[in-house]
Scaffold this motif. Structure first.
Motif, short mmCIF file in Angstrom:
data_model
loop_
_atom_site.label_atom_id
_atom_site.label_comp_id
_atom_site.label_asym_id
_atom_site.label_seq_id
_atom_site.Cartn_x
_atom_site.Cartn_y
_atom_site.Cartn_z
N ALA A 72 5.76 9.66 -9.31
CA ALA A 72 5.39 10.01 -10.68
C ALA A 72 5.07 11.49 -10.79
N PHE A 73 4.31 12.01 -9.84
CA PHE A 73 3.96 13.43 -9.90
C PHE A 73 5.18 14.32 -9.63
N SER A 131 8.72 4.58 -4.46
CA SER A 131 7.95 3.38 -4.15
C SER A 131 8.70 2.48 -3.17
N MET A 184 2.60 1.73 -3.35
CA MET A 184 1.75 2.31 -4.38
C MET A 184 1.59 3.82 -4.16
N ALA A 185 1.51 4.24 -2.92
CA ALA A 185 1.47 5.67 -2.65
C ALA A 185 2.79 6.32 -3.08
N ARG A 218 0.82 -1.21 0.00
CA ARG A 218 0.00 0.00 0.00
C ARG A 218 0.86 1.26 0.00
N VAL A 250 4.73 5.28 -5.55
CA VAL A 250 4.73 5.35 -7.01
C VAL A 250 3.99 6.59 -7.47
N THR A 251 2.84 6.83 -6.88
CA THR A 251 2.04 8.00 -7.25
C THR A 251 2.79 9.29 -6.95
N PHE A 252 3.32 9.39 -5.74
CA PHE A 252 4.07 10.59 -5.37
C PHE A 252 5.29 10.76 -6.26
N ALA A 262 9.78 7.45 -9.51
CA ALA A 262 8.66 6.62 -9.03
C ALA A 262 9.18 5.35 -8.35
#
Length: 142
Positions: free
Chosen positions: A35-36, A64, A28-29, A25, A31-33, A60
């Protein structure tokens, strides 16, 4: 007289399962952070095309892994303390947050003040989140 053990179903999932769940979990957070923020930093650094895509992918992946390791370590420590103390309360979250915060800070800095400050911050966040978390883990609603 030995202490009474909780039945398997009342104790919840094993600690390893909780740690892996937290790793996935939080990963995945991350990865999102990543990527942005990687996209933002790539524009700021002036990357274009394939170089930008590689920069974002590395950001990312790095975020991650870091976030996942933090989440897995925290949840593993929290669950381990819960099993050791045979209690599910805020003390476990506070101690696990302090230990995890000290581990994170010691990888970045050797300053004792920073390590202590980060440990105190993570401990306070973990303690506050313990009051906001549902009593049952994972929250299935049953």
């Amino acid at each position: 007289m030995p202490a009474a053990r909780l039945p398997v179903y009342d104790a919840g999932p094993p600690c390893v399962s909780r740690a892996v769940d937290a790793f996935v979990r939080m990963g995945m957070a991350g990865v999102t952070f990543g990527a942005f923020m990687g996209s933002y930093d790539a524009v700021k650094e002036g990357y274009k095309g394939t170089g930008r895509a590689l920069f974002v992918a590395k950001s990312a992946a790095r975020n991650s892994l870091g976030w996942g390791m933090f989440g897995g370590a925290y949840m593993g420590l929290n669950c381990g303390l819960e099993a050791l103390r045979r209690k599910r309360d805020w003390v476990n979250a506070s101690a696990a947050g302090a230990i995890t915060g000290a581990m994170v800070a010691s990888t970045r800095s050797r300053s004792g003040i920073r390590v202590f400050g980060t440990a105190a911050l993570f401990s306070s966040i973990a303690t506050a989140s313990e009051y906001l978390r549902p009593v049952q883990y994972p929250p299935t609603g049953l």
